[in-house]
Design an enzyme around this catalytic site. Structure first.
Site, PDB file in Angstrom:
ATOM      1  N   HIS A  27      -2.881   1.638  -3.146  1.00 44.48           N
ATOM      2  CA  HIS A  27      -1.525   1.078  -3.117  1.00 44.48           C
ATOM      3  C   HIS A  27      -0.486   2.066  -3.640  1.00 44.48           C
ATOM      4  O   HIS A  27       0.561   1.667  -4.140  1.00 44.48           O
ATOM      5  CB  HIS A  27      -1.453  -0.220  -3.940  1.00 44.48           C
ATOM      6  CG  HIS A  27      -2.012  -1.404  -3.224  1.00 44.48           C
ATOM      7  ND1 HIS A  27      -1.314  -2.093  -2.252  1.00 44.48           N
ATOM      8  CD2 HIS A  27      -3.206  -2.023  -3.323  1.00 44.48           C
ATOM      9  CE1 HIS A  27      -2.044  -3.086  -1.800  1.00 44.48           C
ATOM     10  NE2 HIS A  27      -3.209  -3.067  -2.433  1.00 44.48           N
ATOM     11  N   LYS A  87      -3.539   1.331   4.714  1.00 49.48           N
ATOM     12  CA  LYS A  87      -2.335   0.692   4.152  1.00 49.48           C
ATOM     13  C   LYS A  87      -1.105   1.524   4.544  1.00 49.48           C
ATOM     14  O   LYS A  87      -0.723   1.518   5.703  1.00 49.48           O
ATOM     15  CB  LYS A  87      -2.502   0.504   2.641  1.00 49.48           C
ATOM     16  CG  LYS A  87      -3.546  -0.575   2.335  1.00 49.48           C
ATOM     17  CD  LYS A  87      -3.620  -0.975   0.871  1.00 49.48           C
ATOM     18  CE  LYS A  87      -4.482  -2.206   0.697  1.00 49.48           C
ATOM     19  NZ  LYS A  87      -5.785  -1.946   0.053  1.00 49.48           N
ATOM     20  N   SER A 117      -2.657  -4.280  -7.427  1.00 46.10           N
ATOM     21  CA  SER A 117      -1.978  -4.879  -6.279  1.00 46.10           C
ATOM     22  C   SER A 117      -1.353  -6.234  -6.554  1.00 46.10           C
ATOM     23  O   SER A 117      -0.406  -6.627  -5.885  1.00 46.10           O
ATOM     24  CB  SER A 117      -2.950  -4.986  -5.113  1.00 46.10           C
ATOM     25  OG  SER A 117      -4.002  -5.861  -5.452  1.00 46.10           O
TER      26      SER A 117
HETATM   27  C1  LIG Z   1      -7.127  -2.364  -0.036  1.00 46.52           C
HETATM   28  C2  LIG Z   1      -7.847  -1.744  -1.153  1.00 46.52           C
HETATM   29  C3  LIG Z   1      -9.126  -1.220  -0.993  1.00 46.52           C
HETATM   30  C4  LIG Z   1      -9.890  -1.342   0.310  1.00 46.52           C
HETATM   31  O1  LIG Z   1      -9.296  -0.564   1.306  1.00 46.52           O
HETATM   32  P1  LIG Z   1      -9.900  -0.620   2.789  1.00 46.52           P
HETATM   33  O2  LIG Z   1      -9.666   0.730   3.348  1.00 46.52           O
HETATM   34  O3  LIG Z   1      -9.147  -1.693   3.500  1.00 46.52           O
HETATM   35  O4  LIG Z   1     -11.346  -0.956   2.679  1.00 46.52           O
HETATM   36  C5  LIG Z   1      -9.735  -0.593  -2.065  1.00 46.52           C
HETATM   37  N1  LIG Z   1      -9.101  -0.493  -3.262  1.00 46.52           N
HETATM   38  C6  LIG Z   1      -7.861  -0.996  -3.455  1.00 46.52           C
HETATM   39  C7  LIG Z   1      -7.204  -0.854  -4.793  1.00 46.52           C
HETATM   40  C8  LIG Z   1      -7.204  -1.649  -2.421  1.00 46.52           C
HETATM   41  O5  LIG Z   1      -6.004  -2.167  -2.621  1.00 46.52           O
END
Ligand SMILES: *Cc1c(COP(=O)(O)O)cnc(C)c1O
Length: 396
Positions: free
Chosen positions: A211, A242, A183
């Site tokens: 992502h 997301k 990210s």
């Molecule tokens: C955002 C993210 C998470 C956590 O996701 P949530 O559903 O908000 O807990 C886990 N792994 C990665 C790579 C992320 O970018």
């Protein structure tokens, strides 16, 4: 008896602030979208949401959430195995498996929980977990909870991964774990090479597609699709928080024995509440939208190319990569904060990241493009970057 720790905590907070590391939250007073209003009254273009496909406030998604609220109620007041499983939970698990071409799926309250609960039930003292050094915090925490041997390889360094695999040959089972898209830099894991090494050294492969799910790859199936290795990955974790609607919720999808054992033993699944029906109903709509057309991921790709080309042409230094994460490099921490504040005054909401979130001397504004951005939104953002960039001497 709060006395002593209060002093300690106050000192700690003061030291965070004096090091310039205190995170402050800006307040938004409208739904998430390409444009939002903040509590000072300004309308700003959002350039830092994970709303890649523009589904966070999509009318069809909102309507699906409302109908699920009417048909299935507000909350479950139960974990899944007591009385927290509705028909739509099973339907969503099936739909996610169909989307990825996997055998089964298990839902969690968040991807943090999916990653937190995946290793401990599957890998014990005799096994090895081999993890990219830049993997997400939730993977790091999940690995910590397992008794397995831990190996870490340098970020996307396939020679180092091979060395770690060789070291791990004495263990019973091995798994290579990676973020699909990282990210902070927006770069993709080398999934084809990772799968080839996994075959050579008898290891499983797990990718975290938080992502990338919904937009990376020709039909948005994620990084394994991008590299043509969808059938070689054993475990996929992802978030509903997301691109896929942006509310909350996570999942693990893959081989049916793995998913079934997680249902029996994964602690965040067993001991945490079932996903709210409104989120489940909306997520079903999201997967239906993404399975019927690639329109949104195509628009996102187009928007990303347009933004990158213009930002590069203006003279900014950006990290290369195939994702809609576009880090605009400033290198200097203080400059990144000043830059972000000036952008906001120009109607552009973006955030500066610096050490320890990224390496020292690698401060940046991380922008994230959305299919919801119109050409006018992107033009506004580009113009603001150019204006502020000139003003602060970043570009000529
Ligand atoms: C955002 C993210 C998470 C956590 O996701 P949530 O559903 O908000 O807990 C886990 N792994 C990665 C790579 C992320 O970018």
């Amino acid at each position: 008896m709060y006395g002593k720790i209060k002093e300690f905590l106050t000192d700690e907070l003061n030291s965070i602030e004096s090091n310039g590391l205190l995170k402050k939250e800006r307040i938004i007073i409208t739904p998430q979208g390409a444009n939002v209003k903040i509590n000072s009254g300004e309308e700003v273009v959002i350039m830092c949401a994970n709303n890649y496909l523009g589904l966070s406030s999509h009318p069809e998604v909102i309507n699906a959430a409302k109908s699920a609220l009417d048909s299935h109620g507000y909350g479950m007041s139960s974990v899944r195995f007591i009385c927290g499983t509705q028909d739509i939970h099973k339907e969503l698990e099936r739909k996610i498996a169909d989307f990825y071409g996997t055998e089964d799926t298990i839902l969690y309250a968040a991807a943090f929980d999916a990653n937190g609960g995946v290793f401990e039930p599957l890998f014990g003292e005799q096994d090895a977990i081999i993890s990219d050094e830049l993997n997400h915090a939730s993977i790091i925490d999940g690995v910590r909870l397992a008794k397995a041997h831990r190996y870490r390889y340098k970020h996307s360094d396939m020679n180092d991964l091979e060395q770690q695999l060789i070291k791990a040959q004495d263990q019973r089972f091995r798994i290579i774990v990676t973020d699909g898209v990282f990210s902070m830099d927006g770069d993709l894991a080398k999934m084809d090479e990772i799968c080839a090494l996994a075959e050579k050294y008898d290891a499983l492969v797990m990718t975290d597609e938080c992502h990338s799910a919904g937009f990376i790859g020709k039909t948005g199936r994620g990084v394994p699709e991008h590299f043509g290795v969808m059938d070689k990955v054993d475990i996929i974790t992802g978030t509903l928080g997301k691109a896929l609607g942006g509310a909350m919720g996570g999942y693990t999808t893959g081989k049916k024995e793995i998913i079934e054992l997680l249902r029996q033993r994964s602690r965040p699944y067993l001991f945490s509440n079932s996903l709210a029906p409104a989120i489940v109903g909306a997520s079903l709509k999201v997967f239906e939208l993404l399975s019927s057309t690639t329109e949104l991921r195509d628009k996102l790709e187009e928007n990303t190319l347009f933004f990158k080309e213009n930002i590069k042409a203006a003279g900014f230094d950006i990290k290369p990569g195939d994702s809609p994460i576009v880090p605009i490099m400033l290198y200097d921490a203080a400059l990144s904060q000043k830059f972000a504040n000036r952008l906001l005054e120009e109607g552009v909401y973006a955030v500066g990241f610096f050490y320890p979130v990224v390496a020292k001397g690698q401060a940046r504004i991380r922008t994230q493009i959305s299919a919801a951005h119109s050409k006018a939104d992107l033009d506004k953002a580009i113009a603001a970057f150019i204006k502020v960039g000139k003003e602060l001497g970043v570009i000529n």
